[in-house]
Design an enzyme around this catalytic site. Structure first.
Site, PDB file in Angstrom:
ATOM      1  N   ASN A  11     -14.207   6.046  18.735  1.00 36.38           N
ATOM      2  CA  ASN A  11     -15.390   5.232  18.457  1.00 36.38           C
ATOM      3  C   ASN A  11     -15.473   4.162  19.540  1.00 36.38           C
ATOM      4  OD1 ASN A  11     -17.343   3.524  17.431  1.00 36.38           O
ATOM      5  ND2 ASN A  11     -16.108   2.798  15.698  1.00 36.38           N
ATOM      6  N   LYS A  13     -17.774   1.996  19.991  1.00 32.91           N
ATOM      7  CA  LYS A  13     -18.438   0.770  19.515  1.00 32.91           C
ATOM      8  C   LYS A  13     -19.461   0.270  20.541  1.00 32.91           C
ATOM      9  CE  LYS A  13     -14.253  -0.300  16.991  1.00 32.91           C
ATOM     10  NZ  LYS A  13     -13.600  -1.240  16.117  1.00 32.91           N
ATOM     11  N   HIS A  97     -19.177   2.977   8.783  1.00 37.28           N
ATOM     12  CA  HIS A  97     -18.057   2.250   9.395  1.00 37.28           C
ATOM     13  C   HIS A  97     -18.010   0.836   8.808  1.00 37.28           C
ATOM     14  CE1 HIS A  97     -15.584   0.225  12.368  1.00 37.28           C
ATOM     15  NE2 HIS A  97     -15.128   1.421  12.700  1.00 37.28           N
ATOM     16  N   GLU A  99     -17.579  -1.948  10.089  1.00 37.68           N
ATOM     17  CA  GLU A  99     -18.343  -2.960  10.841  1.00 37.68           C
ATOM     18  C   GLU A  99     -19.824  -2.899  10.469  1.00 37.68           C
ATOM     19  OE1 GLU A  99     -16.872  -1.929  14.722  1.00 37.68           O
ATOM     20  OE2 GLU A  99     -14.903  -2.712  14.173  1.00 37.68           O
ATOM     21  N   GLU A 169     -10.134   4.007   6.675  1.00 34.09           N
ATOM     22  CA  GLU A 169      -9.944   2.915   7.619  1.00 34.09           C
ATOM     23  C   GLU A 169      -9.760   1.606   6.850  1.00 34.09           C
ATOM     24  OE1 GLU A 169     -11.485   3.970  11.723  1.00 34.09           O
ATOM     25  OE2 GLU A 169     -13.142   3.047  10.666  1.00 34.09           O
ATOM     26  N   GLY A 175      -8.915  -3.031  14.619  1.00 31.83           N
ATOM     27  CA  GLY A 175      -9.006  -3.967  15.742  1.00 31.83           C
ATOM     28  C   GLY A 175      -8.064  -5.154  15.616  1.00 31.83           C
ATOM     29  N   SER A 215      -6.095   0.640  14.366  1.00 27.45           N
ATOM     30  CA  SER A 215      -5.093   0.341  15.389  1.00 27.45           C
ATOM     31  C   SER A 215      -4.184   1.533  15.705  1.00 27.45           C
ATOM     32  CB  SER A 215      -4.275  -0.894  14.993  1.00 27.45           C
ATOM     33  OG  SER A 215      -5.138  -2.019  14.853  1.00 27.45           O
TER      34      SER A 215
HETATM   35  C1  PEP Z   1     -12.461   1.884  14.468  1.00 26.20           C
HETATM   36  O1  PEP Z   1     -13.302   1.263  15.067  1.00 26.20           O
HETATM   37  O2  PEP Z   1     -12.828   2.786  13.710  1.00 26.20           O
HETATM   38  C2  PEP Z   1     -11.053   1.541  14.644  1.00 26.20           C
HETATM   39  C3  PEP Z   1     -10.166   2.153  13.888  1.00 26.20           C
HETATM   40  O3  PEP Z   1     -10.750   0.598  15.583  1.00 26.20           O
HETATM   41  P1  PEP Z   1      -9.289   0.254  16.183  1.00 26.20           P
HETATM   42  O4  PEP Z   1      -8.628   1.572  16.537  1.00 26.20           O
HETATM   43  O5  PEP Z   1      -9.545  -0.588  17.378  1.00 26.20           O
HETATM   44  O6  PEP Z   1      -8.526  -0.467  15.110  1.00 26.20           O
END
Ligand code: PEP
Length: 252
Positions: A11, A13, A97, A99, A169, A175, A215
């Site tokens: 992703n 973003k 997601h 976010e 997630e 992040g 992460s």
């Molecule tokens: C994501 O944006 O779905 C995500 C898991 O981000 P990150 O790997 O940076 O934690």
């Protein structure tokens, strides 16, 4: 041993202009050219979809979008439809997601409509669920997952959901550099699979791919992927560089 093909999804973003996205995609296509038995997807910003689709055509890498709107067309300024994503070369779309839930008012109800639009257009939905830190600490992880899965998939039949991908997630791990332990992730994945069994049927529960996101890095992907109910990863930060993402793709 299950027969689910792992999926490693990136992703991107709100990062990378079209030329930058094209460059990373070109590097990635080369780095993963020899991979087998793993599906790979990248989701750049909307404006980069079309140019990146030309780079990944006939490669190991598939294209996904980060969002869509459920109407086919109309006076919906700023939105994009499932058919438009297909025409830009997408096979996948990320839906719900955290976010988008946190900053853009996404709800279980809008997620539900978006999943329908994706399936109708033959896009593979990557349906994101996960609890916040407060919810985990107050013992609500399972009830949050219960509600998100139930409402997100309300009104569907197992036959509609053959291509569905779910991404677990935990919001506190996105992040932040805090990865869920492999045991925490496995427990949540097993629970989500049991929800699919309870709300749909055993066949779908056994075939649905459940990705872990939060992460994920080259250093922790192998131990996560070794867990029985983890079928892949949705990767944010570590997918932005082709080298690190390709090392995640080659997790074995
Ligand atoms: C994501 O944006 O779905 C995500 C898991 O981000 P990150 O790997 O940076 O934690």
């Amino acid at each position: 041993m299950n027969t689910r093909t792992p999926l490693i999804a990136g992703n991107w973003k709100l990062y990378k202009t079209s030329p930058q996205a094209v460059k990373t995609a070109q590097q990635l296509v080369e780095l993963v050219a020899d991979t087998v038995e793993v599906d790979i997807m990248i989701a750049p910003v909307f404006t980069a979809l079309d140019p990146v689709s030309k780079v990944v055509e006939n490669s190991r890498v598939a294209l996904g979008a980060q969002n869509l709107y459920w109407e086919k067309e109309g006076a919906y300024t700023g939105e994009i439809s499932a058919d438009m994503l297909v025409s830009a070369g997408c096979q996948y779309v990320i839906i719900g997601h955290s976010e988008r839930r946190q900053y853009f008012g996404e709800t279980d109800e809008t997620v539900n409509k978006k999943i329908r639009a994706a399936i109708d257009a033959e896009l593979i939905p990557v349906f994101c669920v996960g609890e916040t830190e407060v919810e985990r600490e107050s013992g609500q992880t399972f009830s949050v997952l219960d509600k998100q899965v139930k409402k997100g998939l309300e009104g569907y039949f197992a036959k509609d959901l053959g291509t569905l991908v779910i991404a677990y997630e935990p919001v506190w791990a996105i992040g932040t550099g805090k990865t869920a332990t492999k045991e925490q992730a496995q427990e949540a994945h097993e629970y989500i699979r049991s929800l699919i069994d309870r709300n749909f049927d055993k066949t779908l529960a056994q075939s649905v791919r459940i990705l872990y996101g939060g992460s994920v890095k080259p250093a922790n992907v192998s131990e996560l992927m070794a867990m029985p109910d983890i079928d892949g990863a949705l990767v944010g930060g570590a997918s932005l560089e082709a080298e690190s993402f390709s090392n995640i793709v080659k997790f074995k």
